[in-house]
Design a protein around this motif. Structure first.
Motif, mmCIF file in Angstrom:
data_model
loop_
_atom_site.group_PDB
_atom_site.id
_atom_site.type_symbol
_atom_site.label_atom_id
_atom_site.label_comp_id
_atom_site.label_asym_id
_atom_site.label_seq_id
_atom_site.Cartn_x
_atom_site.Cartn_y
_atom_site.Cartn_z
ATOM 1 N N VAL A 131 -25.027 16.060 -29.061
ATOM 2 C CA VAL A 131 -23.703 16.452 -28.567
ATOM 3 C C VAL A 131 -22.719 15.322 -28.819
ATOM 4 N N PRO A 132 -21.560 15.582 -29.415
ATOM 5 C CA PRO A 132 -20.566 14.527 -29.630
ATOM 6 C C PRO A 132 -20.026 14.001 -28.308
ATOM 7 N N VAL A 133 -19.734 12.715 -28.258
ATOM 8 C CA VAL A 133 -19.224 12.121 -27.021
ATOM 9 C C VAL A 133 -17.878 12.721 -26.644
ATOM 10 N N GLU A 134 -17.153 13.272 -27.618
ATOM 11 C CA GLU A 134 -15.872 13.915 -27.312
ATOM 12 C C GLU A 134 -16.028 15.106 -26.378
ATOM 13 N N CYS A 135 -17.250 15.607 -26.242
ATOM 14 C CA CYS A 135 -17.512 16.736 -25.338
ATOM 15 C C CYS A 135 -17.690 16.295 -23.887
ATOM 16 N N HIS A 136 -17.739 15.002 -23.651
ATOM 17 C CA HIS A 136 -17.995 14.502 -22.290
ATOM 18 C C HIS A 136 -17.024 15.081 -21.258
ATOM 19 N N PRO A 137 -15.696 15.091 -21.527
ATOM 20 C CA PRO A 137 -14.786 15.653 -20.519
ATOM 21 C C PRO A 137 -14.859 17.169 -20.399
ATOM 22 N N LEU A 138 -15.558 17.809 -21.330
ATOM 23 C CA LEU A 138 -15.763 19.249 -21.228
ATOM 24 C C LEU A 138 -17.038 19.564 -20.464
ATOM 25 N N ILE A 139 -18.008 18.678 -20.546
ATOM 26 C CA ILE A 139 -19.247 18.837 -19.771
ATOM 27 C C ILE A 139 -19.004 18.446 -18.317
ATOM 28 N N ARG A 140 -18.486 17.238 -18.118
ATOM 29 C CA ARG A 140 -18.108 16.815 -16.759
ATOM 30 C C ARG A 140 -16.638 17.185 -16.601
ATOM 31 N N SER A 141 -16.407 18.453 -16.377
ATOM 32 C CA SER A 141 -15.117 19.079 -16.597
ATOM 33 C C SER A 141 -14.162 18.928 -15.419
ATOM 34 N N ALA A 142 -12.918 19.289 -15.691
ATOM 35 C CA ALA A 142 -11.912 19.318 -14.624
ATOM 36 C C ALA A 142 -12.318 20.288 -13.524
ATOM 37 N N GLU A 143 -12.908 21.411 -13.915
ATOM 38 C CA GLU A 143 -13.385 22.377 -12.930
ATOM 39 C C GLU A 143 -14.430 21.756 -12.002
ATOM 40 N N ALA A 144 -15.375 20.994 -12.564
ATOM 41 C CA ALA A 144 -16.405 20.347 -11.747
ATOM 42 C C ALA A 144 -15.792 19.377 -10.755
ATOM 43 N N CYS A 145 -14.774 18.641 -11.192
ATOM 44 C CA CYS A 145 -14.117 17.676 -10.301
ATOM 45 C C CYS A 145 -13.374 18.383 -9.176
ATOM 46 N N TYR A 146 -12.570 19.363 -9.531
ATOM 47 C CA TYR A 146 -11.765 20.054 -8.521
ATOM 48 C C TYR A 146 -12.649 20.777 -7.509
ATOM 49 N N LYS A 147 -13.681 21.434 -7.981
ATOM 50 C CA LYS A 147 -14.558 22.178 -7.073
ATOM 51 C C LYS A 147 -15.183 21.251 -6.041
ATOM 52 N N SER A 148 -15.633 20.065 -6.475
ATOM 53 C CA SER A 148 -16.275 19.131 -5.558
ATOM 54 C C SER A 148 -15.266 18.452 -4.639
ATOM 55 N N ASN A 168 -18.175 8.452 -15.573
ATOM 56 C CA ASN A 168 -18.227 9.615 -14.691
ATOM 57 C C ASN A 168 -17.359 9.331 -13.458
ATOM 58 N N PRO A 169 -16.369 10.163 -13.161
ATOM 59 C CA PRO A 169 -15.873 11.296 -13.921
ATOM 60 C C PRO A 169 -15.287 10.869 -15.273
ATOM 61 N N ALA A 170 -15.227 11.808 -16.184
ATOM 62 C CA ALA A 170 -14.845 11.494 -17.554
ATOM 63 C C ALA A 170 -13.359 11.206 -17.695
ATOM 64 N N VAL A 171 -13.035 10.360 -18.668
ATOM 65 C CA VAL A 171 -11.667 10.253 -19.169
ATOM 66 C C VAL A 171 -11.316 11.601 -19.785
ATOM 67 N N LYS A 172 -10.171 12.154 -19.389
ATOM 68 C CA LYS A 172 -9.840 13.532 -19.789
ATOM 69 C C LYS A 172 -8.569 13.563 -20.645
ATOM 70 N N THR A 173 -7.730 14.547 -20.468
ATOM 71 C CA THR A 173 -6.622 14.784 -21.380
ATOM 72 C C THR A 173 -5.444 13.837 -21.138
ATOM 73 N N ARG A 174 -4.537 13.797 -22.106
ATOM 74 C CA ARG A 174 -3.304 13.018 -21.923
ATOM 75 C C ARG A 174 -2.506 13.555 -20.732
ATOM 76 N N HIS A 175 -2.511 14.872 -20.562
ATOM 77 C CA HIS A 175 -1.824 15.466 -19.404
ATOM 78 C C HIS A 175 -2.417 14.946 -18.095
ATOM 79 N N ASP A 176 -3.738 14.901 -18.018
ATOM 80 C CA ASP A 176 -4.388 14.356 -16.824
ATOM 81 C C ASP A 176 -4.008 12.893 -16.630
#
Length: 448
Positions: A200-217, A283-291
């Motif tokens: 899995v490419p490391v670029e997928c990290h913020p998609l695996i440990r996603s914004a949804e996972a963060c918000y839900k917790s 963890n949590p991942a570095v995410k989008t520029r918007h974030d």
């Protein structure tokens, strides 16, 4: 008692910048004045217009001792902290063994008393079966309880709802949480493994440990805190959406729910994975520029209360592994203050705001006794900074034991020239004075 006189400084404190002198006597600030040049002192430092800040207080670090000392030790990482103007730290329980008992917690305090150049406190870790042990904690001598509501590392995941209810309803002080929903992460991991296998490419990290996972917790933790009136502090916010969960309409002293921003979520975004790869895998991942932009705005508008590092060193060899094998985390404690001062230079934040978020607010939030401010009678935890002393991060000047940084090659315009820890000049012009160690932080709390 030994005295030190700092002359001609631009003092940054409590929302103001003003010229002044500071007399240190023993461990404490004796006098703050306009013209103290006639005062006799053992040591005189002419700041010559440099900026004097209260030392930064980092409320989230991983110094790796005991059990993971090939990555770092309390000695090596506290030196890195002091070199960066961080005078106090709060360290997390995911060492080896994890700190689930009062005896193991005390062991860490004893190591720090012998080897930490900075002031220190340690979190006790929550487990699915140690509530009774947690309730023995002396909240005046321990910074807080750490709950991993997402298994960042090791076996610290607390996923039993009844257990969580017990901690949130009974623990009488600050609970600090790592919030990522484990079920969401596991599903995302399976989906990406189905697509890529083990590569899995490391670029997928913020998609695996996603914004949804963060918000839900995070929202689940806040719901528990509101239900039980818990004093909750959510660490390393990484998404724009989570900001809606936090209040900026009341003073920090009155907040029951607070949150932290970390340097890496302010400095990096998902575009940086292409060049830095696993070096910015957190963890949590570095995410989008918007974030990234939203988190910065959350710092400015006080929805996010403190700035910390989540300093978590791993060896260079460990970080060179493929995505699933490379551990999450990286070293930042030496560079957190100068990174924020770089943002000041860019006009994105004021120096007064940086001091508020890195010094004043951690002291207020954790109710630390007599630290975090430049005040007479307070401990002399101070950083003297030259705003016009460019230097470039390189392997030759990195102080963390791991010997690398995701900021290698970055040139900072500001440099920390002197750091005082509880009145002791622990660092000056690139040299350490290890004649005296830091102090155990105490907390002005009363059992309700």
């Amino acid at each position: 008692m030994k005295t030190t006189l700092i002359l001609h400084a631009n003092i940054v404190n409590e929302g103001k910048v003003f010229q002044g002198d500071v007399l240190i006597k023993g461990q404490h600030i004796e006098t703050i004045g306009k013209d103290l040049s006639s005062v006799q002192a053992d040591t005189v430092i002419d700041a010559n217009g440099r900026y004097l800040l209260p030392g930064a207080i980092d409320d989230q670090v991983h110094f790796r001792e005991p059990g993971l000392t090939h990555k770092g030790t309390i000695f090596t990482e506290s030196r890195a902290a002091v070199a960066g103007g961080v005078t106090s730290f709060m360290e997390m329980p995911n060492t080896n063994p994890p700190v689930f008992t009062q005896a193991l917690l005390e062991d860490k305090y004893q190591i720090a008393a012998r080897t930490s150049l900075a002031n220190y406190s340690f979190f006790l870790g929550a487990a699915n079966d140690n509530l009774d042990e947690v309730m023995k904690t002396d909240i005046r001598r321990v910074c807080g309880l750490k709950i991993f509501m997402g298994s960042s590392t090791g076996n610290l995941l607390v996923d039993d709802l009844t257990t969580l209810e017990g901690f949130f309803s009974r623990y009488p002080s600050i609970i600090a949480t790592h919030c990522e929903d484990e079920a969401t992460i596991r599903k995302n991991t399976a989906d990406y493994k189905a697509q890529y296998g083990e590569e899995v490419p490391v670029e997928c990290h913020p998609l695996i440990r996603s914004a949804e996972a963060c918000y839900k917790s995070s929202s689940a933790a806040i719901a528990l805190a509101k239900k039980h009136g818990t004093r909750l502090h959510i660490l390393h916010i990484s998404t724009a959406r989570e900001l809606e969960l936090f209040d900026n309409t009341i003073p920090l002293e009155q907040k029951k729910i607070t949150a932290e921003a970390c340097i890496h979520h302010l400095w990096f975004n998902e575009a940086d994975y292409k060049t830095l790869g696993t070096r910015i895998k957190w963890n949590p991942a570095v995410k989008t520029r918007h974030d990234q932009q939203a988190i910065f705005q959350g710092v400015l508008d006080d929805r996010l209360d403190v700035i910390a590092t989540d300093h978590a060193p791993h060896t260079w060899e460990e970080k060179q592994n493929t995505y699933f094998k490379a551990p999450s985390g990286g070293p930042l404690v030496q560079h957190s203050l100068v990174a924020m001062l770089e943002f000041c230079r860019q006009g994105r934040i004021t120096m007064e705001k940086v001091v508020q978020k890195m010094s004043h607010n951690p002291a207020i939030l954790f109710q630390i006794e007599k630290r975090g401010f430049i005040r007479e009678g307070y401990f002399a935890d101070l950083a003297l900074v030259d705003l016009d002393k460019p230097w470039t991060v390189s392997r030759e000047n990195i102080r963390s034991k791991c010997g690398w940084s995701p900021l290698e090659g970055v040139t900072f315009q500001a440099a920390v020239t002197h750091t005082f820890v509880s009145g002791h000049l622990a660092y000056a012009d690139g040299q350490f004075n290890e004649a005296k160690m830091g102090e155990r932080m105490l907390f002005d709390r009363k059992l309700s």
